[in-house]
Design an enzyme around this catalytic site. Structure first.
Site, PDB file in Angstrom:
ATOM      1  N   ASP A  13       0.767  -1.201  -0.146  1.00 58.07           N
ATOM      2  CA  ASP A  13      -0.085  -0.190  -0.192  1.00 58.07           C
ATOM      3  C   ASP A  13       0.828   1.325   0.087  1.00 58.07           C
ATOM      4  O   ASP A  13       0.342   2.208   0.604  1.00 58.07           O
ATOM      5  CB  ASP A  13      -1.092   0.019   1.183  1.00 58.07           C
ATOM      6  CG  ASP A  13      -1.842  -1.349   1.384  1.00 58.07           C
ATOM      7  OD1 ASP A  13      -2.167  -1.683   0.359  1.00 58.07           O
ATOM      8  OD2 ASP A  13      -1.821  -1.935   2.619  1.00 58.07           O
ATOM      9  N   LYS A  16       1.647   2.177  -5.147  1.00 57.36           N
ATOM     10  CA  LYS A  16       2.345   1.560  -6.499  1.00 57.36           C
ATOM     11  C   LYS A  16       1.520   1.783  -7.423  1.00 57.36           C
ATOM     12  O   LYS A  16       1.864   1.831  -8.601  1.00 57.36           O
ATOM     13  CB  LYS A  16       2.579  -0.020  -6.196  1.00 57.36           C
ATOM     14  CG  LYS A  16       3.673  -0.165  -5.376  1.00 57.36           C
ATOM     15  CD  LYS A  16       3.908  -1.796  -5.175  1.00 57.36           C
ATOM     16  CE  LYS A  16       3.055  -2.687  -4.509  1.00 57.36           C
ATOM     17  NZ  LYS A  16       3.106  -2.328  -2.920  1.00 57.36           N
TER      18      LYS A  16
END
Ligand code: IMP
Length: 431
Positions: A13, A16
């Site tokens: 998280d 990306k």
């Protein structure tokens, strides 16, 4: 020509989706090499929000995209995601998506097992996404998985299903789950086989041809280094290798194909699921980070645990993946904090540590050692050059670079596609 691997440096998280979307604009082909639909990559393009789990983010840019052999593929989830994106105007056909013919499948029985184990684990829960990821990788390593190419051979499929169910039905009896019927599983696999096989190709060969033709390849990592099955906070990890080395074996290209390793890192730290998290905050600062950063899981909707930036953790990730540079995301979430803390190392009792130890008990016992930094009042949101950043924010970024011993190549200052400060182009690091 260079290729770039994007690797999460924390517990996933790290933002990306946006960075891969941005980089895929510069790439010719994008490849996923591990994990499955436990990943959740959010892309914001104008007014439209795309949420991807299994598909490489390149599909949104219309770039050829590969699901490599290292990924575990739930074929029903794949078809549903393709259809969902179709509804948003992104048409995905075999010209755009290549599915490795040797990738292993996630079946409903893997999901059942994931959920049943978590239910029974009580306090020892991992907090998995319950997508069947772990059980599917177990079958892969146990040499009894059904692979994409098996769908093309109904005869061989029969004995493969029998072999798989001999294992699973014994487990299911122990867990008081109903046994899986051979012919029902066979029928449901064969009913989707034509749709899935339309995408199946020797992905290693497609990628090797692209490499030989000088194409730019983007390797899209999922999850983060601290969820790596070997190097992460075991057993509170996912079931694949998430470090850069996996980009090679999970796609079928050799390590020499990876020119630049870009570590994705959030300006603070988050984690979903259980497990050690030395800089976790249980106070107002933690709640503020979660609220401003909208820290809820894309896949499960769970609230993420939040804490200060852990430089010692990222320094270790950089070493484990040989990172050349960092992409620092969500700097704007820190806007308005009076003071900020950065973890530089740990203490266990009197013992000082500059890295995370392997033992789960030691990991739980770590107390972070912090240094304090001045925050900034002005906003960094939407900044597209260093000139747009307050001096204290620049100081924070420089300190991150020093403490992690890795330069910042990219800085993301909002979820919007264009809000990026480019320091060094990962595809042309020398240029
Ligand atoms: P699994 O991958 O579903 O087996 O879950 C194992 C651990 O990895 C759990 O703590 C999950 O919350 C975490 N995890 C899996 N995928 C992601 C992701 O994409 N982002 C963040 N955490 C993840």
């Amino acid at each position: 020509m260079s290729s770039v691997a994007v690797i999460g440096s924390q517990w996933g998280d790290e933002g990306k989706g946006k960075i891969v979307d941005w980089l895929s604009n510069r790439a010719d082909i994008v490849v996923r090499f591990q994990g499955g639909h436990n990943a959740g990559h959010t892309l914001v393009v104008g007014e439209t929000v795309y949420k991807l789990s299994l598909l490489p983010s390149g599909v949104v840019q219309g770039k050829p995209s590969v699901i490599g052999n290292g990924v575990v593929v739930d074929p029903w989830a794949l078809l549903a995601e393709i259809s969902r994106l179709g509804d948003q105007g992104i048409k995905i056909g075999p010209d755009l998506l290549i599915l490795a013919e040797n990738a292993c499948l996630i079946l409903p029985l893997h999901r059942d097992l994931d959920a049943a184990r978590e239910r029974q684990a009580g306090l020892a829960q991992i907090g998995t996404t319950q997508r069947g990821i772990g059980p599917a990788y177990e079958d892969k390593v146990g040499r009894r998985a059904i692979r994409v190419c098996d769908l093309a051979d109904p005869e061989a499929l029969d004995w493969k299903i029998n072999r798989l169910l001999a294992h699973h039905n014994a487990l299911r009896r122990g867990l008081t789950l109903p046994e899986v019927d051979v012919s029902a599983l066979r029928a449901s696999l064969l009913s989707i086989a034509p749709q899935i096989l339309a995408f199946a190709q020797p992905a290693w060969w497609v990628l090797d041809s692209a490499r030989r033709a000088g194409k730019r390849i983007l390797f899209e990592g999922a999850q983060g280094s601290w969820l790596d099955i070997d190097h992460g906070t075991y057993p509170y990890v996912t079931s694949s290798n998430t470090v850069a080395g996996q980009a090679a074996s999970g796609s079928g290209l050799g390590p020499s194909a990876i020119g630049y390793v870009l570590g994705l890192v959030k300006a603070y730290t988050t984690r979903v699921g259980e497990g050690p998290f030395p800089t976790e905050l249980h106070d107002d600062d933690g709640r503020k980070l979660g609220e401003i950063g909208k820290e809820f899981g894309v896949v499960t909707g769970r609230a993420r645990r939040c804490g200060w930036f852990d430089a010692a953790l990222v320094r270790q990730s950089a070493a484990l993946s040989g990172m050349h540079g960092l992409a620092l995301t969500k700097l704007d979430v820190l806007d308005g904090f009076e003071t900020l803390k950065i973890c530089t190392g740990y203490r266990i009792g009197e013992r000082m540590l500059d890295r995370i130890p392997a033992s789960a008990r030691d990991q739980q016992a770590l107390t972070p050692v912090y240094e304090q930094m001045q925050g900034w009042r002005d906003t960094t949101r939407g900044a597209r050059s260093w000139r747009d950043l307050p001096a204290a924010a620049i100081k924070y970024v420089r300190r991150v670079e020093e403490l992690t011993a890795t330069p910042v190549a990219l800085l993301s200052t909002s979820p919007e596609r264009e809000d990026v400060i480019l320091v060094r182009d990962p595809f042309q690091p020398g240029g």
